[in-house]
Design an enzyme around this catalytic site. Structure first.
Site, PDB file in Angstrom:
ATOM      1  N   ASN A   1       8.641  14.766   1.979  1.00  0.00           N
ATOM      2  CA  ASN A   1       8.676  16.094   2.219  1.00  0.00           C
ATOM      3  C   ASN A   1       7.063  16.551   2.448  1.00  0.00           C
ATOM      4  O   ASN A   1       6.442  15.530   2.927  1.00  0.00           O
ATOM      5  CB  ASN A   1       8.741  16.871   1.260  1.00  0.00           C
ATOM      6  CG  ASN A   1       7.674  17.251   0.333  1.00  0.00           C
ATOM      7  OD1 ASN A   1       6.682  16.772  -0.142  1.00  0.00           O
ATOM      8  ND2 ASN A   1       8.287  17.338  -1.429  1.00  0.00           N
TER       9      ASN A   1
ATOM     10  N   GLU B   1      13.055  -0.711   0.091  1.00  0.00           N
ATOM     11  CA  GLU B   1      12.747  -2.031   0.823  1.00  0.00           C
ATOM     12  C   GLU B   1      13.711  -2.623   0.814  1.00  0.00           C
ATOM     13  O   GLU B   1      14.782  -2.908  -0.513  1.00  0.00           O
ATOM     14  CB  GLU B   1      11.147  -2.095   0.028  1.00  0.00           C
ATOM     15  CG  GLU B   1      11.061  -3.353   0.839  1.00  0.00           C
ATOM     16  CD  GLU B   1       9.281  -4.203   0.823  1.00  0.00           C
ATOM     17  OE1 GLU B   1       9.148  -4.731   1.082  1.00  0.00           O
ATOM     18  OE2 GLU B   1       8.941  -3.545   0.133  1.00  0.00           O
TER      19      GLU B   1
ATOM     20  N   ARG C   1      -4.246   7.807   4.814  1.00  0.00           N
ATOM     21  CA  ARG C   1      -4.019   6.482   5.312  1.00  0.00           C
ATOM     22  C   ARG C   1      -4.492   6.507   7.053  1.00  0.00           C
ATOM     23  O   ARG C   1      -4.380   5.509   7.716  1.00  0.00           O
ATOM     24  CB  ARG C   1      -2.453   6.028   5.267  1.00  0.00           C
ATOM     25  CG  ARG C   1      -2.567   5.726   3.621  1.00  0.00           C
ATOM     26  CD  ARG C   1      -3.116   4.710   3.093  1.00  0.00           C
ATOM     27  NE  ARG C   1      -2.851   4.210   2.084  1.00  0.00           N
ATOM     28  CZ  ARG C   1      -3.342   3.591   1.413  1.00  0.00           C
ATOM     29  NH1 ARG C   1      -4.730   2.695   1.414  1.00  0.00           N
ATOM     30  NH2 ARG C   1      -2.707   3.322  -0.541  1.00  0.00           N
TER      31      ARG C   1
ATOM     32  N   MET D   1       3.606   1.602  -1.281  1.00  0.00           N
ATOM     33  CA  MET D   1       3.999   1.999  -2.450  1.00  0.00           C
ATOM     34  C   MET D   1       3.538   3.333  -3.970  1.00  0.00           C
ATOM     35  O   MET D   1       4.128   4.059  -4.210  1.00  0.00           O
ATOM     36  CB  MET D   1       4.367   1.147  -3.916  1.00  0.00           C
ATOM     37  CG  MET D   1       5.168   0.220  -3.570  1.00  0.00           C
ATOM     38  SD  MET D   1       6.932   0.904  -3.890  1.00  0.00           S
ATOM     39  CE  MET D   1       6.377   0.656  -5.389  1.00  0.00           C
TER      40      MET D   1
ATOM     41  N   GLU E   1       0.953  -1.074  -0.309  1.00  0.00           N
ATOM     42  CA  GLU E   1       0.031   0.281   0.102  1.00  0.00           C
ATOM     43  C   GLU E   1       0.836   1.112  -0.529  1.00  0.00           C
ATOM     44  O   GLU E   1       0.579   2.392  -0.538  1.00  0.00           O
ATOM     45  CB  GLU E   1      -0.959   0.204   1.066  1.00  0.00           C
ATOM     46  CG  GLU E   1      -2.199  -1.154   1.377  1.00  0.00           C
ATOM     47  CD  GLU E   1      -2.792  -0.736   2.100  1.00  0.00           C
ATOM     48  OE1 GLU E   1      -4.291   0.316   2.009  1.00  0.00           O
ATOM     49  OE2 GLU E   1      -2.898  -1.804   3.347  1.00  0.00           O
TER      50      GLU E   1
ATOM     51  N   ARG F   1       4.519  17.869   2.431  1.00  0.00           N
ATOM     52  CA  ARG F   1       3.432  18.353   1.484  1.00  0.00           C
ATOM     53  C   ARG F   1       3.124  16.871   1.239  1.00  0.00           C
ATOM     54  O   ARG F   1       2.114  16.407   0.817  1.00  0.00           O
ATOM     55  CB  ARG F   1       3.756  18.910   0.020  1.00  0.00           C
ATOM     56  CG  ARG F   1       2.429  19.160  -0.533  1.00  0.00           C
ATOM     57  CD  ARG F   1       2.512  19.531  -2.092  1.00  0.00           C
ATOM     58  NE  ARG F   1       1.419  20.151  -2.825  1.00  0.00           N
ATOM     59  CZ  ARG F   1       2.225  20.203  -4.418  1.00  0.00           C
ATOM     60  NH1 ARG F   1       2.554  21.422  -4.539  1.00  0.00           N
ATOM     61  NH2 ARG F   1      -0.280  20.711  -4.456  1.00  0.00           N
TER      62      ARG F   1
ATOM     63  N   SER G   1      15.585  -6.561   0.224  1.00  0.00           N
ATOM     64  CA  SER G   1      15.742  -7.230  -0.842  1.00  0.00           C
ATOM     65  C   SER G   1      15.600  -8.325  -0.278  1.00  0.00           C
ATOM     66  O   SER G   1      16.988  -9.212   0.483  1.00  0.00           O
ATOM     67  CB  SER G   1      16.243  -6.429  -2.290  1.00  0.00           C
ATOM     68  OG  SER G   1      16.120  -7.966  -2.864  1.00  0.00           O
ATOM     69  N   GLY G   2      13.905  -9.825  -0.799  1.00  0.00           N
ATOM     70  CA  GLY G   2      14.792 -10.570  -0.701  1.00  0.00           C
ATOM     71  C   GLY G   2      15.591 -11.389  -1.631  1.00  0.00           C
ATOM     72  O   GLY G   2      15.891 -12.374  -1.738  1.00  0.00           O
ATOM     73  N   ARG G   3      15.703 -10.934  -2.416  1.00  0.00           N
ATOM     74  CA  ARG G   3      16.832 -11.497  -3.555  1.00  0.00           C
ATOM     75  C   ARG G   3      18.854 -11.403  -3.551  1.00  0.00           C
ATOM     76  O   ARG G   3      19.548 -11.998  -3.436  1.00  0.00           O
ATOM     77  CB  ARG G   3      16.506 -10.574  -4.842  1.00  0.00           C
ATOM     78  CG  ARG G   3      17.282 -11.212  -5.879  1.00  0.00           C
ATOM     79  CD  ARG G   3      17.251  -9.856  -7.479  1.00  0.00           C
ATOM     80  NE  ARG G   3      18.057 -10.911  -8.862  1.00  0.00           N
ATOM     81  CZ  ARG G   3      17.555  -9.888  -9.451  1.00  0.00           C
ATOM     82  NH1 ARG G   3      17.237  -8.784 -10.096  1.00  0.00           N
ATOM     83  NH2 ARG G   3      18.481 -10.744 -10.477  1.00  0.00           N
TER      84      ARG G   3
END
Length: 553
Positions: free
Chosen positions: A496, A408, A507, A91, A89, A498, A410-412
């Protein structure tokens, strides 16, 4: 290299989230000097030394009348640890600050025709009015040889108005300007629109080009610049923390060096822009369909309604109407009300992207590697960024595929740790009411115990499967597929004031909110902690935000 699991990794469970303010440059005085530069020029910097409490009326005026840009001249970076489903969410709200003003952005028209605009120009157009008044009258200032003076006259609505003789041309022109100001016209002319524009983006798996709408253009403060030059002749000027797509995934600009490759548009610089296939109906007809669809919105979407794809309940302002059977698939259903259903922004963007055909013959089949020849420091200057709709949050800047500053875990590249989310006792568990009109209420003690035990057992089994695959030599990026969205991840999010206000308005629930919001509780927990930190940094701005209905300017 074989990926091996960590020894003695045992699942643990949490019902909270973590938010830490790790870096900031944000104060109420930032809003004041940014607002006053238009009238005070360089003297506006004196605001940084003054007590902002004396100017809280100006902050409230800017918030009330939605003058947004002064609230962008600050920066906050948060560390967030939360379940993965929260980040999906999140993102929608990432904001970056990375590109120089002269960076060219690739725009795509409805017909697939490409054109380019600098990001600074896009920012100016984004914040400009859609129309401006035309002069109401023809006017002239001419020399009158008999009188030896300048004559001022205006023709308005087929009537000549003689305004007198003046010793200087400047005085005559001033009289004409005053006449026009006192008797303004009603005719308007349209300015070039930026809102509604689309940029070229790329599917991050297939690397094929697509088209996605711009959702915001932001001025992001002064930053140190890097200049990246490639073998293909492309030059990207950005900040060191900007994410750039490479053949090995996303990397920050500051991590790249000569010899590394970035992914760029498939057509060589200077070649004729490729075109995507024309839509089944002419662009003008598509615009007419869009206008008709928008007119049905108030009637077909309730004050609160549910997305027909993900079934989330949202206020009308967060929903639009979707053609269930796409217009491209059946033009005859374009004006059929029974073919319209409410849809949220995220689902609408993803569905539209799936329905859009890839670029046609002669267009670049996919983004291609372009090797870097140099990375150099390039001074400091004002930076800008775009926010674009999903599902692929990238765009072309200087012909190179770039991302926003949402970073984020990384699971890679690393083994994911077994920390999982289990709702606490205060989490409402039960949904009551029909679809589109439901509420959440407390669950019973039995339901709480059942949810906890089932989730914990499911997490243990999933993590054991993950560990088993790693032990067998399966790559992390493949093995992670069995892990659930309740797994905790972490990220750094930079914003920022805004953009943070926009995030909080959508949210979090609040008694002073003019527009109701119905967020999932877990992302609301993140929002509440971010809000508490921001309120301490910018108390006057925060108070104005609440006093004006918690609507971002």
């Amino acid at each position: 290299m074989t990926d091996t699991p960590a020894e003695s990794a045992k699942p643990s469970f949490r019902s909270d989230v973590t938010v830490e303010l790790v870096k900031c440059s944000a104060a109420d005085s930032d809003v004041l000097w940014a607002a006053r530069v238009s009238t005070a020029g360089e003297q506006s910097l004196e605001e940084l030394q003054k007590d902002p409490e004396r100017s809280k009326g100006l902050i409230n005026f800017l918030m009330r009348d939605r003058h947004g840009s002064p609230f962008e001249h600050n920066s906050m970076t948060f560390f967030v640890s939360a379940p993965i489903f929260v980040f999906r969410e999140f993102m929608r709200h990432r904001v970056g600050w990375c590109l120089a003003g002269d960076t060219e952005i690739t725009l795509v028209g409805e017909s697939g025709k490409l054109r380019r605009r600098t990001i600074k120009e896009l920012h100016q157009l984004w914040n400009a009015p859609a129309e401006e008044p035309l002069p109401a009258s023809a006017a002239g200032v001419t020399w009158h040889p008999g009188a030896g003076k300048w004559a001022a006259q205006v023709r308005r609505q087929d009537t000549d108005h003689y305004l007198g003789l003046y010793d200087s041309r400047e005085a005559a022109e001033s009289v004409v300007a005053d006449f026009r100001e006192e008797q303004p016209g009603t005719r308007l002319r349209s300015l070039e629109p930026a809102r509604g524009s689309h940029v070229r983006c790329h599917d991050e798996e297939t690397l094929l080009p697509h088209r996605t709408p711009i959702t915001d253009v932001m001025e992001s403060g002064v930053k140190a610049m890097l200049s990246i030059t490639t073998e293909g002749g492309r030059v990207l000027r950005c900040s060191a923390d900007h994410a750039i797509l490479t053949p090995d995934g996303w990397r920050k600009a500051g991590e790249l060096a000569a010899g590394d490759a970035v992914l760029a548009e498939g057509a060589a610089p200077g070649s004729s822009p490729a075109r995507a296939p024309a839509p089944a109906a002419p662009p003008g007809l598509h615009r007419g369909i869009d206008v008709w669809t928008a007119l049905q919105r108030e009637r077909l979407i309730g004050e609160t309604d549910s997305c027909h794809l993900c079934e989330r309940v949202l206020p009308r302002a967060s929903l639009s109407l979707d053609h269930v059977i796409p217009v491209a698939a059946d033009l005859g259903r374009a004006l059929d009300e029974s073919n319209l259903a409410p849809v949220c922004e995220e689902c609408h963007a993803a569905k539209s992207a799936r329905e859009q055909p890839p670029a046609g013959p002669g267009a670049p089949a996919a983004a291609v590697p372009d090797r870097i020849v140099s990375v150099t420091e390039d001074g400091e200057e004002m930076t800008y960024d775009l926010s674009v709709a999903g599902p692929w949050h990238n765009f072309l800047a200087g012909g190179i595929v770039v991302h926003n500053s949402y970073n984020e875990e990384s699971g890679r590249y690393r083994e994911l740790q077994p920390v999982f989310y289990v709702p606490g006792e205060d989490r409402k568990l039960v949904q009551q009411g029909r679809p589109g009109k439901y509420v959440f209420v407390d669950g019973t003690a039995e339901q709480q115990a059942l949810a906890g035990s089932v989730m914990e057992e499911s997490y243990r089994q999933a993590y054991e499967a993950y560990q088993e695959m790693l032990a067998a030599g399966v790559a992390r990026e493949v093995a992670r597929s069995v892990l659930p969205v309740g797994l905790f991840s972490s990220m750094y999010a930079t914003c920022n004031a805004r953009s943070l206000m926009h995030f909080l308005g959508l949210r979090t629930q609040h008694e002073q909110a003019a527009v109701p919001s119905f967020p999932q509780r877990e992302i609301e927990m993140v929002g509440e902690l971010m809000e508490a930190e921001w309120a301490k940094l910018m108390p006057l701005t925060y108070a104005a935000f609440n006093a004006n209905g918690r609507v971002a300017p």
